[in-house]
Design an enzyme around this catalytic site. Structure first.
Site, PDB file in Angstrom:
ATOM      1  N   HIS A 102       0.824  -1.448  -0.032  1.00  0.00           N
ATOM      2  CA  HIS A 102      -0.028   0.069   0.061  1.00  0.00           C
ATOM      3  C   HIS A 102       0.730   1.321  -0.029  1.00  0.00           C
ATOM      4  CE1 HIS A 102      -2.985  -3.099   1.180  1.00  0.00           C
ATOM      5  NE2 HIS A 102      -3.915  -2.179   0.845  1.00  0.00           N
ATOM      6  N   PHE A 147       1.171   2.674   7.471  1.00  0.00           N
ATOM      7  CA  PHE A 147       0.083   2.759   8.151  1.00  0.00           C
ATOM      8  C   PHE A 147      -1.060   2.907   6.902  1.00  0.00           C
ATOM      9  CE2 PHE A 147      -3.738   6.215   8.930  1.00  0.00           C
ATOM     10  CZ  PHE A 147      -4.255   5.647  10.093  1.00  0.00           C
ATOM     11  N   ALA A 207      -8.861   2.849   5.200  1.00  0.00           N
ATOM     12  CA  ALA A 207      -9.865   3.058   4.092  1.00  0.00           C
ATOM     13  C   ALA A 207     -10.187   4.404   4.220  1.00  0.00           C
ATOM     14  CB  ALA A 207     -11.021   2.141   4.613  1.00  0.00           C
ATOM     15  N   ALA A 208      -9.435   4.960   3.205  1.00  0.00           N
ATOM     16  CA  ALA A 208      -9.463   6.650   3.112  1.00  0.00           C
ATOM     17  C   ALA A 208     -11.119   6.988   2.826  1.00  0.00           C
ATOM     18  CB  ALA A 208      -8.577   7.313   2.004  1.00  0.00           C
TER      19      ALA A 208
HETATM   20  N1  LIG Z   1      -2.014   3.696   3.138  1.00  0.00           N
HETATM   21  C1  LIG Z   1      -3.121   3.375   2.900  1.00  0.00           C
HETATM   22  O1  LIG Z   1      -4.199   3.486   3.626  1.00  0.00           O
HETATM   23  N2  LIG Z   1      -3.505   3.433   1.520  1.00  0.00           N
HETATM   24  C2  LIG Z   1      -4.799   3.136   0.901  1.00  0.00           C
HETATM   25  N3  LIG Z   1      -5.838   3.462   1.637  1.00  0.00           N
HETATM   26  C3  LIG Z   1      -6.945   3.718   0.987  1.00  0.00           C
HETATM   27  O2  LIG Z   1      -8.101   3.820   0.946  1.00  0.00           O
HETATM   28  N4  LIG Z   1      -6.386   3.579  -0.458  1.00  0.00           N
HETATM   29  C4  LIG Z   1      -4.928   3.374  -0.358  1.00  0.00           C
HETATM   30  O3  LIG Z   1      -4.253   3.138  -1.316  1.00  0.00           O
END
Ligand SMILES: NC(=O)N[C@H]1NC(=O)NC1=O
Length: 174
Positions: A67, A119, A122-123
């Site tokens: 990630h 870290f 879930a953005a």
């Molecule tokens: N570091 C991280 O949480 N990355 C992620 N979160 C998300 O929602 N998309 C991502 O790529």
């Protein structure tokens, strides 16, 4: 896209479509393809999650390491995957000011130094105002607990990505 369509996909098409359900881990989609047919979206999701759960700790940490940082170098350089870019933009992480970016970069670095993986959050279920506080809070957690939490976030991201794919009219086909 209905399950009949999903179940009819050959290996290459399936991996093309579902290869980034887990960020930069097309191997998981490649393994899940072998489990078809799927009876519904929950069943498909279950196979993705079961693969993650069955990995040894090193593999689970490997998934996390695939990630990109939130608001990190890849965002600045424009090298995020399309999915990650959409998620980070939606959370407002593309419009941080310099001080906010610096604060997050420092916290991300501390987190990575403590746990050995980035870290993950879930953005789409968060926003720019909440991310630094959540990061600072999780920095204090015991490593085993934090690994479980981080994998839970990977699953939340995957669930939303699957919902996007399975709900997408453009992919439905005849
Ligand atoms: N570091 C991280 O949480 N990355 C992620 N979160 C998300 O929602 N998309 C991502 O790529």
């Amino acid at each position: 896209m209905d399950m009949e369509k999903v179940n009819s996909m050959d290996f290459g098409e399936f991996v093309d479509v579902f290869g980034n359900v887990v960020e930069r881990c097309p191997l998981i989609a490649a393994a899940v393809w072998s489990q078809r047919p799927f009876c519904n979206s929950e069943d498909l999701e279950k196979h993705f999650f079961a693969f993650i759960d069955a990995l040894p700790q090193s593999g689970q940490e490997g998934i996390l390491r695939c990630h990109p940082d939130l608001a990190g170098r890849e965002l600045q350089q424009g090298t995020l995957t399309a999915e990650s870019r959409r998620e980070q933009r939606g959370a407002g992480l593309m419009s941080l000011d310099a001080a906010e970016r610096l604060r997050l970069a420092e916290l991300n670095a501390q987190y990575r130094a403590r746990f050995g993986f980035p870290f993950v959050l879930a953005a789409r279920l968060s926003d720019r105002a909440a991310v630094p506080g959540e990061l600072a809070r999780r920095l204090q957690r015991p490593p085993a607990e934090e690994l479980r939490t981080a994998l839970g976030e990977v699953k939340k991201i995957g669930r939303l990505r699957l919902a996007d794919l399975l709900g997408a009219a453009g992919l439905a086909g005849p």
